[in-house]
Write a protein that holds these residues in place. Structure first.
Motif, short mmCIF file in Angstrom:
data_model
loop_
_atom_site.label_atom_id
_atom_site.label_comp_id
_atom_site.label_asym_id
_atom_site.label_seq_id
_atom_site.Cartn_x
_atom_site.Cartn_y
_atom_site.Cartn_z
N SER A 123 0.86 -1.18 0.00
CA SER A 123 0.00 0.00 0.00
C SER A 123 0.89 1.23 0.00
CB SER A 123 -0.91 0.02 1.23
OG SER A 123 -0.15 0.05 2.42
N ALA A 124 0.29 2.35 -0.18
CA ALA A 124 0.95 3.65 -0.03
C ALA A 124 -0.12 4.61 0.46
CB ALA A 124 1.56 4.13 -1.35
N HIS A 125 0.30 5.75 0.93
CA HIS A 125 -0.66 6.73 1.43
C HIS A 125 -1.44 7.39 0.31
CE1 HIS A 125 2.16 6.18 4.74
NE2 HIS A 125 1.12 6.43 5.52
N TYR A 126 -0.72 7.78 -0.76
CA TYR A 126 -1.35 8.53 -1.86
C TYR A 126 -0.93 7.96 -3.21
CZ TYR A 126 -2.16 12.03 1.76
OH TYR A 126 -2.56 12.67 2.89
N LEU A 127 -1.84 8.08 -4.17
CA LEU A 127 -1.57 7.73 -5.56
C LEU A 127 -1.88 8.96 -6.41
CD1 LEU A 127 -2.24 5.01 -4.06
CD2 LEU A 127 -2.93 4.15 -6.28
N VAL A 128 -1.04 9.22 -7.40
CA VAL A 128 -1.23 10.37 -8.30
C VAL A 128 -1.27 9.85 -9.73
CG1 VAL A 128 -0.36 12.61 -9.06
CG2 VAL A 128 0.04 11.87 -6.70
N SER A 129 -2.33 10.20 -10.47
CA SER A 129 -2.49 9.75 -11.85
C SER A 129 -1.78 10.69 -12.82
CB SER A 129 -3.97 9.66 -12.23
OG SER A 129 -4.48 10.94 -12.56
N GLU A 130 -1.65 10.24 -14.06
CA GLU A 130 -1.05 11.08 -15.10
C GLU A 130 -1.89 12.34 -15.35
OE1 GLU A 130 -0.88 9.29 -18.98
OE2 GLU A 130 -3.02 8.89 -19.02
N LEU A 131 -3.17 12.30 -14.99
CA LEU A 131 -4.05 13.46 -15.17
C LEU A 131 -4.05 14.39 -13.95
CD1 LEU A 131 -7.12 11.69 -16.81
CD2 LEU A 131 -5.27 12.95 -17.93
N GLY A 132 -3.29 14.02 -12.92
CA GLY A 132 -3.21 14.84 -11.72
C GLY A 132 -4.26 14.49 -10.68
N GLU B 132 1.79 7.46 -11.27
CA GLU B 132 1.43 6.58 -12.39
C GLU B 132 2.47 6.69 -13.50
OE1 GLU B 132 -2.42 5.53 -15.14
OE2 GLU B 132 -2.18 7.61 -14.51
N ASP B 133 3.13 5.59 -13.78
CA ASP B 133 4.18 5.61 -14.81
C ASP B 133 3.88 4.72 -16.01
OD1 ASP B 133 4.59 3.13 -13.56
OD2 ASP B 133 6.71 3.17 -14.07
N LYS B 134 2.82 3.96 -15.97
CA LYS B 134 2.44 3.05 -17.06
C LYS B 134 3.61 2.15 -17.48
CE LYS B 134 -1.23 5.92 -18.88
NZ LYS B 134 -1.78 6.56 -20.05
N LYS B 135 4.37 1.71 -16.50
CA LYS B 135 5.52 0.82 -16.70
C LYS B 135 6.63 1.47 -17.52
CE LYS B 135 2.66 -3.27 -16.28
NZ LYS B 135 2.28 -4.55 -16.80
N MET B 136 6.73 2.80 -17.47
CA MET B 136 7.71 3.53 -18.29
C MET B 136 8.85 4.16 -17.47
SD MET B 136 6.62 3.14 -21.37
CE MET B 136 7.55 4.33 -22.28
N ASN C 186 11.74 5.95 -20.36
CA ASN C 186 11.85 7.35 -20.78
C ASN C 186 11.00 8.21 -19.85
OD1 ASN C 186 9.08 7.72 -21.86
ND2 ASN C 186 9.74 6.28 -23.45
N GLY C 187 11.09 9.50 -20.02
CA GLY C 187 10.40 10.41 -19.12
C GLY C 187 9.03 10.85 -19.59
N THR C 188 8.50 10.25 -20.67
CA THR C 188 7.20 10.70 -21.18
C THR C 188 6.06 10.47 -20.21
OG1 THR C 188 6.82 8.60 -22.33
CG2 THR C 188 7.89 10.38 -23.59
N TRP C 189 6.23 9.58 -19.26
CA TRP C 189 5.19 9.29 -18.27
C TRP C 189 5.00 10.44 -17.29
CZ3 TRP C 189 6.25 8.79 -13.01
CH2 TRP C 189 7.59 8.69 -12.64
N ILE C 190 5.99 11.31 -17.16
CA ILE C 190 5.91 12.42 -16.20
C ILE C 190 5.18 13.58 -16.88
CG2 ILE C 190 7.18 13.94 -14.66
CD1 ILE C 190 9.55 11.88 -14.94
N THR C 191 3.87 13.53 -16.83
CA THR C 191 3.05 14.57 -17.46
C THR C 191 3.07 15.84 -16.61
OG1 THR C 191 1.04 13.92 -16.29
CG2 THR C 191 1.48 12.81 -18.41
N PRO C 192 2.80 16.99 -17.23
CA PRO C 192 2.72 18.22 -16.43
C PRO C 192 1.70 18.12 -15.30
CG PRO C 192 2.83 18.75 -18.77
CD PRO C 192 2.66 17.25 -18.67
N GLY D 37 12.80 6.19 -10.86
CA GLY D 37 13.57 6.03 -12.08
C GLY D 37 14.44 7.23 -12.44
N PRO D 38 15.26 7.05 -13.47
CA PRO D 38 16.26 8.06 -13.83
C PRO D 38 15.70 9.33 -14.46
CG PRO D 38 16.26 6.28 -15.44
CD PRO D 38 15.33 5.87 -14.33
N PHE D 39 14.46 9.32 -14.88
CA PHE D 39 13.89 10.48 -15.56
C PHE D 39 13.13 11.42 -14.61
CE2 PHE D 39 14.32 6.99 -18.52
CZ PHE D 39 15.18 7.56 -19.44
#
Length: 178
Positions: A63-72, A100-104, A108-114, A159-161
């Motif tokens: 578990s974790a305390h919080y989850l953050v999606s790519e949509l914020g 949320e990284d969608k296994k990325m 690469n860093g494309t999973w890190i949305t604004p 990850g590195p990105f």
């Protein structure tokens, strides 16, 4: 609301007080209180809704305390004062944030949305302020001394990105602006 609109909308402290709570059964007993000194940043190595489901699954034991999606979007699964099962050796004094990284995260860093970045910064700033956690105690799950505590539980996320220096700087700016 599309990702473009979500990315432009910063989450306010009021919004953070209205985060939906979906409890995970994976937390220590009520006698084992969490005294947050650290914030640990994770990558889900998967998807937001799938991680919510996994953290509710009796077989997962995580578990974790919080989850953050790519949509914020943010969901809380363990209350701050309870110990989640997210970081061996620090569960009793940390808050875990899964992104949320969608296994990325390693590819690469494309999973890190604004939107993901902004929501995670806002959440971390809120938690730093609420629990008086210094920004330099926001750590990646891959922090070497954390990995050394139990090598078989060693992780490489977020990850590195995911630049922890930039993240801490953005949290610091957010705190100064509030």
């Amino acid at each position: 609301m599309g990702m473009e609109n979500t990315a432009k909308r910063a989450i306010t402290m009021t919004d953070l007080n209205k985060i939906p709570f979906i409890p995970s059964p994976h937390q220590y007993s009520k006698e084992k209180v969490n005294h947050p000194e650290y914030i640990i940043i994770h990558a889900m190595v998967g998807y937001y809704k799938g991680t919510i489901s996994w953290f509710q699954n009796p077989a997962s034991n995580v578990s974790a305390h919080y989850l953050v999606s790519e949509l914020g979007e943010i969901t809380q699964m363990v209350k701050d004062e309870r110990q989640a099962f997210h970081c061996y050796g620090l569960n009793h004094k940390s808050i875990g944030i899964e992104t949320e990284d969608k296994k990325m995260c390693k590819k690469n860093g494309t999973w890190i949305t604004p939107a993901l970045w902004a929501a995670t910064v806002d959440l971390a700033a809120h938690l730093c302020k609420k629990h008086k956690i210094p920004v330099n105690k926001i750590l990646p799950h891959s922090e070497p001394w954390i990995r050394a505590m139990k090598p078989r539980y060693a992780h490489e996320d977020p990850g590195p990105f995911f630049s922890m220096d930039k993240f801490r700087a953005d949290v610091t700016k957010k705190l100064k602006a509030s």
